[in-house]
Write a protein that holds these residues in place. Structure first.
Motif, PDB file in Angstrom:
ATOM      1  N   TRP A 125      45.802   2.749  34.667  1.00  0.00           N
ATOM      2  CA  TRP A 125      46.348   3.453  33.502  1.00  0.00           C
ATOM      3  C   TRP A 125      46.536   2.522  32.316  1.00  0.00           C
ATOM      4  N   ILE A 126      46.969   1.288  32.556  1.00  0.00           N
ATOM      5  CA  ILE A 126      47.185   0.325  31.472  1.00  0.00           C
ATOM      6  C   ILE A 126      45.865  -0.026  30.792  1.00  0.00           C
ATOM      7  N   LYS A 127      44.834  -0.265  31.594  1.00  0.00           N
ATOM      8  CA  LYS A 127      43.526  -0.599  31.020  1.00  0.00           C
ATOM      9  C   LYS A 127      42.929   0.588  30.267  1.00  0.00           C
ATOM     10  N   PHE A 128      43.197   1.785  30.765  1.00  0.00           N
ATOM     11  CA  PHE A 128      42.723   2.976  30.045  1.00  0.00           C
ATOM     12  C   PHE A 128      43.344   3.018  28.649  1.00  0.00           C
ATOM     13  N   GLN A 129      44.650   2.760  28.560  1.00  0.00           N
ATOM     14  CA  GLN A 129      45.317   2.752  27.260  1.00  0.00           C
ATOM     15  C   GLN A 129      44.713   1.695  26.336  1.00  0.00           C
ATOM     16  N   GLU A 130      44.384   0.532  26.890  1.00  0.00           N
ATOM     17  CA  GLU A 130      43.780  -0.527  26.087  1.00  0.00           C
ATOM     18  C   GLU A 130      42.437  -0.078  25.521  1.00  0.00           C
ATOM     19  N   LYS A 131      41.629   0.581  26.350  1.00  0.00           N
ATOM     20  CA  LYS A 131      40.303   1.011  25.928  1.00  0.00           C
ATOM     21  C   LYS A 131      40.362   2.123  24.885  1.00  0.00           C
ATOM     22  N   VAL A 132      41.260   3.071  25.075  1.00  0.00           N
ATOM     23  CA  VAL A 132      41.350   4.165  24.108  1.00  0.00           C
ATOM     24  C   VAL A 132      41.884   3.650  22.772  1.00  0.00           C
ATOM     25  N   ARG A 137      56.771   9.152  34.162  1.00  0.00           N
ATOM     26  CA  ARG A 137      58.005   8.526  34.634  1.00  0.00           C
ATOM     27  C   ARG A 137      58.950   9.575  35.217  1.00  0.00           C
ATOM     28  N   ALA A 138      58.999  10.738  34.586  1.00  0.00           N
ATOM     29  CA  ALA A 138      59.922  11.789  35.014  1.00  0.00           C
ATOM     30  C   ALA A 138      59.561  12.348  36.395  1.00  0.00           C
ATOM     31  N   VAL A 139      58.271  12.459  36.691  1.00  0.00           N
ATOM     32  CA  VAL A 139      57.847  13.067  37.966  1.00  0.00           C
ATOM     33  C   VAL A 139      57.437  12.030  39.002  1.00  0.00           C
ATOM     34  N   GLY A 140      57.502  10.737  38.630  1.00  0.00           N
ATOM     35  CA  GLY A 140      57.108   9.695  39.582  1.00  0.00           C
ATOM     36  C   GLY A 140      55.633   9.749  39.908  1.00  0.00           C
ATOM     37  N   CYS A 141      54.798   9.930  38.894  1.00  0.00           N
ATOM     38  CA  CYS A 141      53.358  10.085  39.101  1.00  0.00           C
ATOM     39  C   CYS A 141      52.724   8.778  39.581  1.00  0.00           C
ATOM     40  N   PRO A 142      51.960   8.816  40.686  1.00  0.00           N
ATOM     41  CA  PRO A 142      51.268   7.610  41.159  1.00  0.00           C
ATOM     42  C   PRO A 142      50.253   7.129  40.128  1.00  0.00           C
ATOM     43  N   ASP A 143      50.025   5.840  40.074  1.00  0.00           N
ATOM     44  CA  ASP A 143      49.157   5.250  39.056  1.00  0.00           C
ATOM     45  C   ASP A 143      47.732   5.787  39.133  1.00  0.00           C
ATOM     46  N   ASN A 144      47.247   6.092  40.366  1.00  0.00           N
ATOM     47  CA  ASN A 144      45.855   6.505  40.496  1.00  0.00           C
ATOM     48  C   ASN A 144      45.589   7.926  40.003  1.00  0.00           C
ATOM     49  N   PHE A 145      46.642   8.687  39.674  1.00  0.00           N
ATOM     50  CA  PHE A 145      46.463  10.034  39.141  1.00  0.00           C
ATOM     51  C   PHE A 145      46.577  10.078  37.612  1.00  0.00           C
ATOM     52  N   LYS A 146      47.160   9.055  37.017  1.00  0.00           N
ATOM     53  CA  LYS A 146      47.528   9.108  35.599  1.00  0.00           C
ATOM     54  C   LYS A 146      46.335   9.283  34.661  1.00  0.00           C
ATOM     55  N   VAL A 147      45.287   8.507  34.885  1.00  0.00           N
ATOM     56  CA  VAL A 147      44.124   8.580  33.993  1.00  0.00           C
ATOM     57  C   VAL A 147      43.497   9.967  34.038  1.00  0.00           C
ATOM     58  N   GLY A 148      43.382  10.516  35.234  1.00  0.00           N
ATOM     59  CA  GLY A 148      42.789  11.838  35.372  1.00  0.00           C
ATOM     60  C   GLY A 148      43.567  12.911  34.641  1.00  0.00           C
ATOM     61  N   TYR A 149      44.897  12.863  34.741  1.00  0.00           N
ATOM     62  CA  TYR A 149      45.737  13.844  34.051  1.00  0.00           C
ATOM     63  C   TYR A 149      45.618  13.697  32.535  1.00  0.00           C
ATOM     64  N   ALA A 150      45.606  12.449  32.054  1.00  0.00           N
ATOM     65  CA  ALA A 150      45.544  12.218  30.607  1.00  0.00           C
ATOM     66  C   ALA A 150      44.189  12.620  30.035  1.00  0.00           C
ATOM     67  N   THR A 151      43.108  12.231  30.707  1.00  0.00           N
ATOM     68  CA  THR A 151      41.777  12.533  30.179  1.00  0.00           C
ATOM     69  C   THR A 151      41.478  14.028  30.234  1.00  0.00           C
ATOM     70  N   TYR A 152      42.184  14.756  31.061  1.00  0.00           N
ATOM     71  CA  TYR A 152      42.058  16.215  31.100  1.00  0.00           C
ATOM     72  C   TYR A 152      42.433  16.817  29.738  1.00  0.00           C
ATOM     73  N   CYS A 153      43.233  16.087  28.976  1.00  0.00           N
ATOM     74  CA  CYS A 153      43.729  16.583  27.689  1.00  0.00           C
ATOM     75  C   CYS A 153      43.023  15.973  26.495  1.00  0.00           C
ATOM     76  N   LEU A 154      41.920  15.294  26.726  1.00  0.00           N
ATOM     77  CA  LEU A 154      41.129  14.802  25.606  1.00  0.00           C
ATOM     78  C   LEU A 154      40.279  15.936  25.048  1.00  0.00           C
ATOM     79  N   ARG A 155      40.133  15.966  23.740  1.00  0.00           N
ATOM     80  CA  ARG A 155      39.356  17.004  23.084  1.00  0.00           C
ATOM     81  C   ARG A 155      38.465  16.365  22.015  1.00  0.00           C
ATOM     82  N   GLY A 156      37.476  17.130  21.554  1.00  0.00           N
ATOM     83  CA  GLY A 156      36.647  16.705  20.445  1.00  0.00           C
ATOM     84  C   GLY A 156      36.001  15.349  20.627  1.00  0.00           C
ATOM     85  N   GLU A 157      36.108  14.505  19.615  1.00  0.00           N
ATOM     86  CA  GLU A 157      35.471  13.184  19.641  1.00  0.00           C
ATOM     87  C   GLU A 157      35.985  12.320  20.789  1.00  0.00           C
ATOM     88  N   ALA A 158      37.282  12.429  21.072  1.00  0.00           N
ATOM     89  CA  ALA A 158      37.854  11.632  22.164  1.00  0.00           C
ATOM     90  C   ALA A 158      37.271  12.046  23.505  1.00  0.00           C
TER      91      ALA A 158
END
Length: 240
Positions: free
Chosen positions: A115-122, A75-96
């Motif tokens: 991004w919304i569906k990704f949150q639902e799945k995780v 929200r702070a940087v105005g990130c486009p929706d199509n980039f959000k999943v990639g940025y978040a999954t970059y920070c997954l570790r271990g079992e996730a």
């Protein structure tokens, strides 16, 4: 002569077309580079401070805090929706991270994936329904009781995230928060209407602080009276 002139004109036209194609190619290249730079700059903004990681801990609070941190940054940087999943999954570790590697293709192929569906799945994976039910019940039964009002507020905020369908508006949050206060505070707030959670919390915190100060003053007075009584007894004993 006529034939030579025709050949020359054809050559000029061909050169013109080649130059136009070259100009288009250069523009496309510049656009691609510019897009890459913009993507890189956006990534730098998202990662300007240490990114939170998620390892698949079986604690919904950890997961929700992780998702909330990315929501704030996006929200702070105005990130486009199509980039959000990639940025978040970059920070997954271990079992996730293993889960995402094994299921990424299937999940991304879902209709309307975003991004919304990704949150639902995780959440489906690491926050199963029995835990969701437990958190909802904990929020439903939340009472201030012997907690400080600040502790009650913090706990309320923490648990309300798992029951958003029950407190979807600020007014509903305010009513729920007020109903969990001590009877003494509820009586003091009787008849007042609050539109937001922070309004009722602010008023309750003020009343609670006044009550605590009153108790402290009474305790100090009682302490002085007891010390005075002890002093008088001591004097009487010495006189005897």
């Amino acid at each position: 002569m006529a034939g030579g002139s025709s050949t020359s004109n054809d050559g000029n036209e061909l050169s013109k077309v080649v130059r136009q194609l070259a100009a288009v190619a250069q523009q496309l290249e510049r656009n691609a580079i510019g897009s890459g730079d913009a993507h890189g700059e956006l990534f730098m903004k998202v990662t300007q401070s240490k990114l939170p990681t998620y390892q698949g801990e079986p604690d919904p609070t950890i997961l929700e805090n992780w998702l909330r941190e990315f929501k704030k940054r996006f929200r702070a940087v105005g990130c486009p929706d199509n980039f959000k999943v990639g940025y978040a999954t970059y920070c997954l570790r271990g079992e996730a991270d293993l889960w995402w590697q094994q299921n990424e293709a299937t999940i991304r192929a879902l209709p309307g994936f975003n991004w919304i569906k990704f949150q639902e799945k995780v959440r489906d994976m690491f926050y199963p329904s029995f835990l969701q039910k437990k958190k909802v019940e904990e929020f439903s039964n939340l009472k201030m009781e012997k907690m400080l009002v600040t502790e009650y507020y913090t706990k309320f905020i923490e648990l309300s995230r798992f029951s958003e369908e029950y407190v979807a508006t600020e007014k509903e949050k305010a009513r729920k928060f007020e109903s969990g206060l001590t009877i003494d505070l509820q009586l003091k707030l009787w008849g007042q209407v609050f539109e937001t959670l922070d309004e009722v919390y602010g008023r309750a915190a003020h009343l609670y602080a006044l009550e605590e100060n009153k108790k402290k003053e009474l305790a100090e007075i009682e302490g002085k009276e007891k010390r005075k009584e002890v002093g008088q007894v001591s004097c009487n004993q010495q006189g005897n």
